[in-house]
Design a protein around this motif. Structure first.
Motif, PDB file in Angstrom:
ATOM      1  N   ILE A 135      69.438  18.312 -10.136  1.00 53.64           N
ATOM      2  CA  ILE A 135      70.865  17.993 -10.070  1.00 53.64           C
ATOM      3  C   ILE A 135      71.109  16.571 -10.563  1.00 53.64           C
ATOM      4  O   ILE A 135      72.031  16.323 -11.353  1.00 53.64           O
ATOM      5  CB  ILE A 135      71.405  18.192  -8.644  1.00 53.64           C
ATOM      6  N   GLU A 136      70.295  15.639 -10.105  1.00 52.57           N
ATOM      7  CA  GLU A 136      70.448  14.237 -10.525  1.00 52.57           C
ATOM      8  C   GLU A 136      70.248  14.088 -12.033  1.00 52.57           C
ATOM      9  O   GLU A 136      71.015  13.392 -12.709  1.00 52.57           O
ATOM     10  CB  GLU A 136      69.460  13.350  -9.765  1.00 52.57           C
ATOM     11  N   GLN A 137      69.231  14.742 -12.564  1.00 55.89           N
ATOM     12  CA  GLN A 137      68.933  14.652 -13.992  1.00 55.89           C
ATOM     13  C   GLN A 137      70.065  15.260 -14.821  1.00 55.89           C
ATOM     14  O   GLN A 137      70.516  14.663 -15.804  1.00 55.89           O
ATOM     15  CB  GLN A 137      67.611  15.363 -14.301  1.00 55.89           C
ATOM     16  N   ALA A 138      70.527  16.446 -14.432  1.00 55.80           N
ATOM     17  CA  ALA A 138      71.611  17.100 -15.171  1.00 55.80           C
ATOM     18  C   ALA A 138      72.882  16.261 -15.121  1.00 55.80           C
ATOM     19  O   ALA A 138      73.600  16.144 -16.120  1.00 55.80           O
ATOM     20  CB  ALA A 138      71.864  18.494 -14.591  1.00 55.80           C
ATOM     21  N   SER A 139      73.148  15.654 -13.986  1.00 51.92           N
ATOM     22  CA  SER A 139      74.319  14.796 -13.836  1.00 51.92           C
ATOM     23  C   SER A 139      74.264  13.616 -14.800  1.00 51.92           C
ATOM     24  O   SER A 139      75.270  13.274 -15.439  1.00 51.92           O
ATOM     25  CB  SER A 139      74.410  14.304 -12.390  1.00 51.92           C
ATOM     26  N   LYS A 140      73.090  13.015 -14.911  1.00 54.59           N
ATOM     27  CA  LYS A 140      72.923  11.879 -15.824  1.00 54.59           C
ATOM     28  C   LYS A 140      73.044  12.318 -17.284  1.00 54.59           C
ATOM     29  O   LYS A 140      73.714  11.669 -18.085  1.00 54.59           O
ATOM     30  CB  LYS A 140      71.584  11.198 -15.587  1.00 54.59           C
ATOM     31  N   ILE A 141      72.401  13.418 -17.631  1.00 51.74           N
ATOM     32  CA  ILE A 141      72.428  13.916 -19.010  1.00 51.74           C
ATOM     33  C   ILE A 141      73.864  14.261 -19.426  1.00 51.74           C
ATOM     34  O   ILE A 141      74.302  13.928 -20.527  1.00 51.74           O
ATOM     35  CB  ILE A 141      71.510  15.149 -19.173  1.00 51.74           C
ATOM     36  N   LEU A 142      74.588  14.927 -18.537  1.00 54.42           N
ATOM     37  CA  LEU A 142      75.956  15.356 -18.848  1.00 54.42           C
ATOM     38  C   LEU A 142      76.986  14.268 -18.596  1.00 54.42           C
ATOM     39  O   LEU A 142      78.159  14.442 -18.939  1.00 54.42           O
ATOM     40  CB  LEU A 142      76.299  16.605 -18.025  1.00 54.42           C
ATOM     41  N   ASP A 143      76.553  13.174 -17.965  1.00 59.41           N
ATOM     42  CA  ASP A 143      77.430  12.043 -17.649  1.00 59.41           C
ATOM     43  C   ASP A 143      78.639  12.465 -16.818  1.00 59.41           C
ATOM     44  O   ASP A 143      79.785  12.127 -17.137  1.00 59.41           O
ATOM     45  CB  ASP A 143      77.870  11.330 -18.931  1.00 59.41           C
ATOM     46  N   ILE A 144      78.356  13.250 -15.768  1.00 59.92           N
ATOM     47  CA  ILE A 144      79.396  13.651 -14.823  1.00 59.92           C
ATOM     48  C   ILE A 144      78.859  13.456 -13.403  1.00 59.92           C
ATOM     49  O   ILE A 144      77.643  13.498 -13.185  1.00 59.92           O
ATOM     50  CB  ILE A 144      79.852  15.121 -15.019  1.00 59.92           C
ATOM     51  N   PRO A 145      79.747  13.256 -12.432  1.00 55.64           N
ATOM     52  CA  PRO A 145      79.285  13.105 -11.051  1.00 55.64           C
ATOM     53  C   PRO A 145      78.582  14.373 -10.554  1.00 55.64           C
ATOM     54  O   PRO A 145      78.890  15.489 -10.997  1.00 55.64           O
ATOM     55  CB  PRO A 145      80.583  12.872 -10.273  1.00 55.64           C
ATOM     56  N   GLN A 146      77.645  14.194  -9.627  1.00 55.20           N
ATOM     57  CA  GLN A 146      76.898  15.329  -9.092  1.00 55.20           C
ATOM     58  C   GLN A 146      77.815  16.352  -8.432  1.00 55.20           C
ATOM     59  O   GLN A 146      77.606  17.567  -8.585  1.00 55.20           O
ATOM     60  CB  GLN A 146      75.845  14.841  -8.102  1.00 55.20           C
ATOM     61  N   ALA A 147      78.838  15.900  -7.720  1.00 59.71           N
ATOM     62  CA  ALA A 147      79.763  16.828  -7.056  1.00 59.71           C
ATOM     63  C   ALA A 147      80.472  17.697  -8.085  1.00 59.71           C
ATOM     64  O   ALA A 147      80.625  18.916  -7.893  1.00 59.71           O
ATOM     65  CB  ALA A 147      80.772  16.064  -6.204  1.00 59.71           C
ATOM     66  N   LYS A 148      80.913  17.096  -9.196  1.00 57.90           N
ATOM     67  CA  LYS A 148      81.589  17.865 -10.240  1.00 57.90           C
ATOM     68  C   LYS A 148      80.627  18.855 -10.878  1.00 57.90           C
ATOM     69  O   LYS A 148      81.002  20.004 -11.158  1.00 57.90           O
ATOM     70  CB  LYS A 148      82.182  16.941 -11.293  1.00 57.90           C
ATOM     71  N   LEU A 149      79.398  18.442 -11.097  1.00 59.79           N
ATOM     72  CA  LEU A 149      78.388  19.329 -11.661  1.00 59.79           C
ATOM     73  C   LEU A 149      78.217  20.569 -10.784  1.00 59.79           C
ATOM     74  O   LEU A 149      78.201  21.701 -11.288  1.00 59.79           O
ATOM     75  CB  LEU A 149      77.049  18.598 -11.809  1.00 59.79           C
ATOM     76  N   ILE A 150      78.094  20.363  -9.499  1.00 58.64           N
ATOM     77  CA  ILE A 150      77.879  21.481  -8.573  1.00 58.64           C
ATOM     78  C   ILE A 150      79.093  22.399  -8.543  1.00 58.64           C
ATOM     79  O   ILE A 150      78.968  23.628  -8.612  1.00 58.64           O
ATOM     80  CB  ILE A 150      77.515  20.953  -7.175  1.00 58.64           C
ATOM     81  N   VAL A 151      80.295  21.828  -8.467  1.00 59.11           N
ATOM     82  CA  VAL A 151      81.514  22.644  -8.451  1.00 59.11           C
ATOM     83  C   VAL A 151      81.645  23.436  -9.750  1.00 59.11           C
ATOM     84  O   VAL A 151      81.930  24.641  -9.727  1.00 59.11           O
ATOM     85  CB  VAL A 151      82.762  21.769  -8.200  1.00 59.11           C
ATOM     86  N   ASP A 152      81.421  22.772 -10.878  1.00 57.64           N
ATOM     87  CA  ASP A 152      81.500  23.462 -12.168  1.00 57.64           C
ATOM     88  C   ASP A 152      80.456  24.575 -12.262  1.00 57.64           C
ATOM     89  O   ASP A 152      80.736  25.652 -12.795  1.00 57.64           O
ATOM     90  CB  ASP A 152      81.302  22.484 -13.324  1.00 57.64           C
ATOM     91  N   ALA A 153      79.257  24.328 -11.751  1.00 59.27           N
ATOM     92  CA  ALA A 153      78.196  25.337 -11.791  1.00 59.27           C
ATOM     93  C   ALA A 153      78.560  26.546 -10.936  1.00 59.27           C
ATOM     94  O   ALA A 153      78.345  27.700 -11.352  1.00 59.27           O
ATOM     95  CB  ALA A 153      76.878  24.731 -11.323  1.00 59.27           C
ATOM     96  N   VAL A 154      79.132  26.330  -9.783  1.00 63.86           N
ATOM     97  CA  VAL A 154      79.537  27.452  -8.915  1.00 63.86           C
ATOM     98  C   VAL A 154      80.649  28.255  -9.579  1.00 63.86           C
ATOM     99  O   VAL A 154      80.621  29.495  -9.587  1.00 63.86           O
ATOM    100  CB  VAL A 154      79.973  26.938  -7.524  1.00 63.86           C
ATOM    101  N   LYS A 155      81.637  27.555 -10.154  1.00 59.89           N
ATOM    102  CA  LYS A 155      82.726  28.252 -10.850  1.00 59.89           C
ATOM    103  C   LYS A 155      82.188  29.058 -12.023  1.00 59.89           C
ATOM    104  O   LYS A 155      82.583  30.213 -12.237  1.00 59.89           O
ATOM    105  CB  LYS A 155      83.779  27.255 -11.329  1.00 59.89           C
TER     106      LYS A 155
END
Length: 63
Positions: A33-53
Protein backbone atom coordinates in the motif's frame (compact mmCIF):
# COMPACT_ATOMS: atom_id res chain seq x y z
CA UNK A 1 -14.47 26.84 28.88
CA UNK A 2 -11.65 25.92 26.53
CA UNK A 3 -11.88 22.73 24.50
CA UNK A 4 -9.17 20.10 24.74
CA UNK A 5 -7.19 19.15 21.61
CA UNK A 6 -9.11 15.84 21.45
CA UNK A 7 -12.46 17.65 21.55
CA UNK A 8 -11.32 20.10 18.87
CA UNK A 9 -10.20 17.22 16.63
CA UNK A 10 -13.44 15.30 17.19
CA UNK A 11 -15.51 18.37 16.34
CA UNK A 12 -13.41 19.01 13.21
CA UNK A 13 -13.67 15.38 12.06
CA UNK A 14 -17.43 15.39 12.58
CA UNK A 15 -17.77 18.66 10.66
CA UNK A 16 -15.72 17.25 7.73
CA UNK A 17 -17.55 13.91 7.80
CA UNK A 18 -14.48 11.77 8.47
CA UNK A 19 -13.91 8.91 10.88
CA UNK A 20 -10.85 6.87 11.85
CA UNK A 21 -10.88 3.26 10.63
CA UNK A 22 -8.12 0.83 11.54
CA UNK A 23 -7.16 -2.59 10.23
CA UNK A 24 -4.57 -5.16 11.17
CA UNK A 25 -2.70 -6.01 7.99
CA UNK A 26 0.33 -8.14 7.23
CA UNK A 27 3.50 -6.05 7.01
CA UNK A 28 3.95 -7.04 3.36
CA UNK A 29 0.47 -5.71 2.54
CA UNK A 30 1.23 -2.46 4.34
CA UNK A 31 4.45 -2.10 2.36
CA UNK A 32 2.53 -2.73 -0.87
CA UNK A 33 0.00 0.00 0.00
CA UNK A 34 2.79 2.42 0.92
CA UNK A 35 4.72 1.67 -2.27
CA UNK A 36 1.67 2.01 -4.53
CA UNK A 37 0.75 5.27 -2.82
CA UNK A 38 4.20 6.69 -3.51
CA UNK A 39 4.31 5.46 -7.12
CA UNK A 40 0.85 6.86 -7.88
CA UNK A 41 1.48 10.00 -5.80
CA UNK A 42 -1.83 9.76 -3.96
CA UNK A 43 -2.63 9.42 -0.25
CA UNK A 44 -2.95 5.88 1.10
CA UNK A 45 -6.58 6.46 2.14
CA UNK A 46 -7.50 7.54 -1.40
CA UNK A 47 -5.68 4.54 -2.84
CA UNK A 48 -7.65 2.15 -0.64
CA UNK A 49 -11.01 3.83 -1.37
CA UNK A 50 -10.31 3.88 -5.11
CA UNK A 51 -9.25 0.21 -5.00
CA UNK A 52 -12.45 -0.83 -3.21
CA UNK A 53 -14.60 1.14 -5.67
CA UNK A 54 -12.72 -0.40 -8.62
CA UNK A 55 -13.17 -3.87 -7.14
CA UNK A 56 -16.91 -3.36 -6.66
CA UNK A 57 -17.32 -1.97 -10.18
CA UNK A 58 -15.49 -4.91 -11.75
CA UNK A 59 -16.59 -7.83 -9.55
CA UNK A 60 -19.13 -10.17 -11.06
CA UNK A 61 -22.29 -10.47 -8.96
CA UNK A 62 -22.56 -13.61 -6.85
CA UNK A 63 -26.21 -14.20 -7.87
Amino acid sequence: MALTRVEINQKSDQKRGVKVKGFKLHVDDIALIEQASKILDIPQAKLIVDAVKFYLDNKKPLN
